[in-house]
Design a protein around this motif. Structure first.
Motif, PDB file in Angstrom:
ATOM      1  N   SER A  74       1.898   7.860   4.316  1.00 15.61           N
ATOM      2  CA  SER A  74       1.153   8.436   3.197  1.00 15.61           C
ATOM      3  C   SER A  74       0.787   9.895   3.471  1.00 15.61           C
ATOM      4  O   SER A  74       0.762  10.718   2.550  1.00 15.61           O
ATOM      5  CB  SER A  74      -0.113   7.614   2.930  1.00 15.61           C
ATOM      6  OG  SER A  74       0.225   6.280   2.615  1.00 15.61           O
TER       7      SER A  74
ATOM      8  N   ALA B  62       0.843  -1.206   0.000  1.00 18.28           N
ATOM      9  CA  ALA B  62       0.000   0.000   0.000  1.00 18.28           C
ATOM     10  C   ALA B  62       0.874   1.251   0.000  1.00 18.28           C
ATOM     11  O   ALA B  62       0.531   2.271  -0.606  1.00 18.28           O
ATOM     12  CB  ALA B  62      -0.949  -0.014   1.192  1.00 18.28           C
TER      13      ALA B  62
ATOM     14  N   MET C  15      -2.993  13.516  -7.344  1.00 16.96           N
ATOM     15  CA  MET C  15      -1.913  12.520  -7.464  1.00 16.96           C
ATOM     16  C   MET C  15      -1.146  12.741  -8.760  1.00 16.96           C
ATOM     17  O   MET C  15      -1.602  13.468  -9.629  1.00 16.96           O
ATOM     18  CB  MET C  15      -2.510  11.107  -7.488  1.00 16.96           C
ATOM     19  CG  MET C  15      -3.382  10.743  -6.305  1.00 16.96           C
ATOM     20  SD  MET C  15      -3.755   8.954  -6.234  1.00 16.96           S
ATOM     21  CE  MET C  15      -4.829   8.761  -7.641  1.00 16.96           C
ATOM     22  N   THR C  16      -0.024  12.051  -8.886  1.00 15.53           N
ATOM     23  CA  THR C  16       0.815  12.192 -10.087  1.00 15.53           C
ATOM     24  C   THR C  16       0.204  11.570 -11.337  1.00 15.53           C
ATOM     25  O   THR C  16       0.585  11.929 -12.447  1.00 15.53           O
ATOM     26  CB  THR C  16       2.168  11.458  -9.898  1.00 15.53           C
ATOM     27  OG1 THR C  16       1.890  10.085  -9.598  1.00 15.53           O
ATOM     28  CG2 THR C  16       2.979  12.064  -8.764  1.00 15.53           C
TER      29      THR C  16
ATOM     30  N   THR D 147       1.580   2.727   7.315  1.00 13.18           N
ATOM     31  CA  THR D 147       1.441   3.167   5.921  1.00 13.18           C
ATOM     32  C   THR D 147       0.590   4.427   5.829  1.00 13.18           C
ATOM     33  O   THR D 147       0.862   5.303   5.013  1.00 13.18           O
ATOM     34  CB  THR D 147       0.828   2.042   5.061  1.00 13.18           C
ATOM     35  OG1 THR D 147       1.768   0.973   5.014  1.00 13.18           O
ATOM     36  CG2 THR D 147       0.524   2.501   3.653  1.00 13.18           C
TER      37      THR D 147
ATOM     38  N   GLU E 244       6.538   1.195 -10.926  1.00 11.37           N
ATOM     39  CA  GLU E 244       6.746   2.637 -11.149  1.00 11.37           C
ATOM     40  C   GLU E 244       7.870   3.178 -10.276  1.00 11.37           C
ATOM     41  O   GLU E 244       8.159   4.377 -10.322  1.00 11.37           O
ATOM     42  CB  GLU E 244       5.464   3.424 -10.838  1.00 11.37           C
ATOM     43  CG  GLU E 244       4.209   2.896 -11.517  1.00 11.37           C
ATOM     44  CD  GLU E 244       4.313   2.984 -13.037  1.00 11.37           C
ATOM     45  OE1 GLU E 244       4.927   3.952 -13.526  1.00 11.37           O
ATOM     46  OE2 GLU E 244       3.807   2.069 -13.731  1.00 11.37           O
TER      47      GLU E 244
ATOM     48  N   ALA F  28       4.100   6.064  -5.384  1.00 12.22           N
ATOM     49  CA  ALA F  28       3.937   6.348  -6.816  1.00 12.22           C
ATOM     50  C   ALA F  28       2.924   7.475  -7.017  1.00 12.22           C
ATOM     51  O   ALA F  28       3.101   8.334  -7.873  1.00 12.22           O
ATOM     52  CB  ALA F  28       3.500   5.083  -7.558  1.00 12.22           C
ATOM     53  N   ALA F  29       1.874   7.484  -6.200  1.00 12.58           N
ATOM     54  CA  ALA F  29       0.825   8.511  -6.336  1.00 12.58           C
ATOM     55  C   ALA F  29       1.356   9.903  -6.018  1.00 12.58           C
ATOM     56  O   ALA F  29       0.895  10.888  -6.589  1.00 12.58           O
ATOM     57  CB  ALA F  29      -0.350   8.178  -5.421  1.00 12.58           C
ATOM     58  N   PHE F  30       2.312   9.991  -5.092  1.00 15.24           N
ATOM     59  CA  PHE F  30       2.767  11.299  -4.633  1.00 15.24           C
ATOM     60  C   PHE F  30       4.210  11.605  -5.032  1.00 15.24           C
ATOM     61  O   PHE F  30       4.878  12.433  -4.414  1.00 15.24           O
ATOM     62  CB  PHE F  30       2.556  11.430  -3.122  1.00 15.24           C
ATOM     63  CG  PHE F  30       1.105  11.264  -2.734  1.00 15.24           C
ATOM     64  CD1 PHE F  30       0.111  11.985  -3.385  1.00 15.24           C
ATOM     65  CD2 PHE F  30       0.728  10.375  -1.734  1.00 15.24           C
ATOM     66  CE1 PHE F  30      -1.233  11.824  -3.060  1.00 15.24           C
ATOM     67  CE2 PHE F  30      -0.615  10.209  -1.398  1.00 15.24           C
ATOM     68  CZ  PHE F  30      -1.594  10.933  -2.070  1.00 15.24           C
ATOM     69  N   GLY F  31       4.687  10.930  -6.068  1.00 13.37           N
ATOM     70  CA  GLY F  31       5.941  11.342  -6.702  1.00 13.37           C
ATOM     71  C   GLY F  31       7.218  10.922  -6.011  1.00 13.37           C
ATOM     72  O   GLY F  31       8.289  11.432  -6.355  1.00 13.37           O
TER      73      GLY F  31
ATOM     74  N   VAL G  28      -0.304   5.973 -10.636  1.00 15.61           N
ATOM     75  CA  VAL G  28      -1.224   4.897 -10.256  1.00 15.61           C
ATOM     76  C   VAL G  28      -2.648   5.420 -10.364  1.00 15.61           C
ATOM     77  O   VAL G  28      -2.887   6.628 -10.327  1.00 15.61           O
ATOM     78  CB  VAL G  28      -0.980   4.375  -8.814  1.00 15.61           C
ATOM     79  CG1 VAL G  28       0.270   3.520  -8.756  1.00 15.61           C
ATOM     80  CG2 VAL G  28      -0.898   5.517  -7.818  1.00 15.61           C
TER      81      VAL G  28
ATOM     82  N   LEU H 142      -5.436   4.971  -4.683  1.00 16.41           N
ATOM     83  CA  LEU H 142      -4.724   4.675  -3.438  1.00 16.41           C
ATOM     84  C   LEU H 142      -5.439   3.551  -2.710  1.00 16.41           C
ATOM     85  O   LEU H 142      -6.594   3.239  -3.004  1.00 16.41           O
ATOM     86  CB  LEU H 142      -4.738   5.914  -2.547  1.00 16.41           C
ATOM     87  CG  LEU H 142      -3.967   7.120  -3.062  1.00 16.41           C
ATOM     88  CD1 LEU H 142      -4.422   8.374  -2.320  1.00 16.41           C
ATOM     89  CD2 LEU H 142      -2.472   6.904  -2.858  1.00 16.41           C
TER      90      LEU H 142
ATOM     91  N   ARG I  13       1.937   2.142  -3.482  1.00 19.04           N
ATOM     92  CA  ARG I  13       0.886   2.872  -4.195  1.00 19.04           C
ATOM     93  C   ARG I  13       0.924   4.355  -3.833  1.00 19.04           C
ATOM     94  O   ARG I  13       0.839   5.218  -4.713  1.00 19.04           O
ATOM     95  CB  ARG I  13      -0.476   2.330  -3.780  1.00 19.04           C
ATOM     96  CG  ARG I  13      -1.115   1.460  -4.818  1.00 19.04           C
ATOM     97  CD  ARG I  13      -2.255   0.719  -4.208  1.00 19.04           C
ATOM     98  NE  ARG I  13      -3.541   1.164  -4.717  1.00 19.04           N
ATOM     99  CZ  ARG I  13      -4.698   0.588  -4.398  1.00 19.04           C
ATOM    100  NH1 ARG I  13      -4.727  -0.427  -3.559  1.00 19.04           N
ATOM    101  NH2 ARG I  13      -5.814   1.024  -4.902  1.00 19.04           N
ATOM    102  N   SER I  14       1.042   4.638  -2.532  1.00 22.31           N
ATOM    103  CA  SER I  14       1.095   6.040  -2.100  1.00 22.31           C
ATOM    104  C   SER I  14       2.347   6.724  -2.643  1.00 22.31           C
ATOM    105  O   SER I  14       2.298   7.881  -3.071  1.00 22.31           O
ATOM    106  CB  SER I  14       1.084   6.128  -0.573  1.00 22.31           C
ATOM    107  OG  SER I  14      -0.138   5.622  -0.062  1.00 22.31           O
TER     108      SER I  14
END
Lengths: 254, 254
Positions: free
Chosen positions: A243, A130, B229-230, A239, A167, A136-139, B233, B236, A133-134
């Motif tokens: 995050s 998890a 988000m970037t 996590t 990623e 990758a989502a936040f760079g 993905v 989340l 995922r965070s």
């Protein structure tokens, strides 16, 4: 091997069957350098975007693979339902991919960080996935995995990551002692630290995430940031806390 | 029954043993109205702060309960190691508490929300438990559990919640259709919604958290908020996303 031929494996004593049963935990994945990827959404997506990382597909019923665009280099294996169910630990009921674990080099912390870099000791594979995922989502691009961390290709980590692992640049961590010589600002989340809600994030930094429930190794020389909370609970899921830091850094950087 | 007497249960056919084995999943917990609490930290803490909620303690070895301050109303049961291990699903190796599930009334959404109120359909008990921790940490008091939600006293939920469930008002949800008549602002997290990073939070609101991977029921009349988000993905972890919303609301309210 031609693209539409299915090899049949019926015995759990078959060397391939034994290897696959072995890579359901971190130790087996480390030993064999292979992993299993599951998921009705993750498998087709991984095939489409990262097909070269896989060399085999496992199904109990070839019909279930009918909609998959399988490249020729991927061997197809048909196994018994009982073997399949044993390998399909998340109970997806969908064909599994077998891939090779990518080489992970040891991170050189004497070089300055680029963006927000995570140094991670999370031992729970679902938490680790998890977190991917965070990240990758936040760079966050680079994840440095300390020895205590779960294996990043553990089936539960991959399930929670939903392909985010592809990623990221995953690296092995040096010893904890090596963190003292790390370049650039280095922080950790800790209840006793500075209020993260009012913190001015630097663009580039290293963020240390200790093992769940254990906190940080004693004597670690890092600045501490605390997630502001009501006090009704002592701590957050590891996590979740990480995050929140990634999200705050992302908002501050855009 | 006197405070220091241990009853011995050796047969898995014993009615109590059967009941305990039954309350390892949501269906059994619903049927019997009892739950098991585990954890080297959670058990002593729950005893100290919420002792009245429990009526029995289960151990394979009474010596493991030596340090526990057990009130007299709690019956002590010594069971075989194999039965204990079956009940101790998280592998804590520490005595288990048996408690009664509190009465949960159905939420009246025609009344305005107080603070941030969660309407939750998370089906994964570990996600639900971690959400309870975040809710308690960020001042959400009331959690409305829709029918799809995991049982809030599922062993995995309790493990992830680390006693946060006792800090919250847990209620049963009405039907999804009833949400259309809910008072006050009502929001949901959705990739297509307004940017949550720039959102001005009202003090009081309802926040809907749909089932993992399934999103919201079609036609639900709520405003949508998206976590920025970037794009690396698609989404989340559901608890992470909800925690970001809770945290943002908490920061805006202090």
């Amino acid at each position: 091997m031609s693209g539409d031929i299915w090899r049949v494996i019926e015995s759990p004593q078959n060397p391939r069957a034994k290897l696959w049963a072995d890579i359901l935990d971190g130790r087996g994945i480390k030993r064999h350098g292979e992993f299993l990827l599951a998921g009705r959404k993750s498998v087709p997506e991984a095939l489409a975007r990262h097909g070269g990382r896989f060399h085999a597909l496992i199904a109990a019923d070839p019909g279930e693979a009918a909609g998959l665009a399988l490249p020729d280099h991927i061997d197809r294996f048909r196994v018994t339902r009982s073997l399949f169910d044993r390998l399909d630990v998340s109970g997806t009921g969908f064909p599994l991919l077998v891939g090779k674990v990518p080489e992970m080099t040891t991170a050189d912390l004497a070089a300055p960080p680029v963006g927000i870099e995570l140094i991670v000791a999370l031992g729970d594979p679902a938490n680790l996935g998890a977190l991917f995922r965070s990240a990758a989502a936040f760079g966050a691009r680079r994840i440095v995995l300390m020895e205590e961390a779960a294996h990043p290709f553990h089936p539960k980590a991959l399930r929670a990551a939903a392909n985010a692992q592809f990623e990221l640049e995953l690296m092995r961590g040096p010893s904890w002692a090596a963190l003292d010589a790390a370049q650039g600002p280095i922080f950790a989340l800790d209840a006793g630290g500075e209020d993260m809600g009012a913190f001015v994030w630097p663009k580039a930094l290293r963020l240390v995430l200790g093992e769940e429930g254990k906190g940080l190794p004693a004597g670690l020389k890092v600045k501490r940031l605390a997630v502001p909370m009501t006090g009704a609970v002592e701590s957050l899921n590891a996590t979740v806390a990480a995050s929140l830091a990634l999200f705050s850094h992302f908002l501050a950087s855009r």
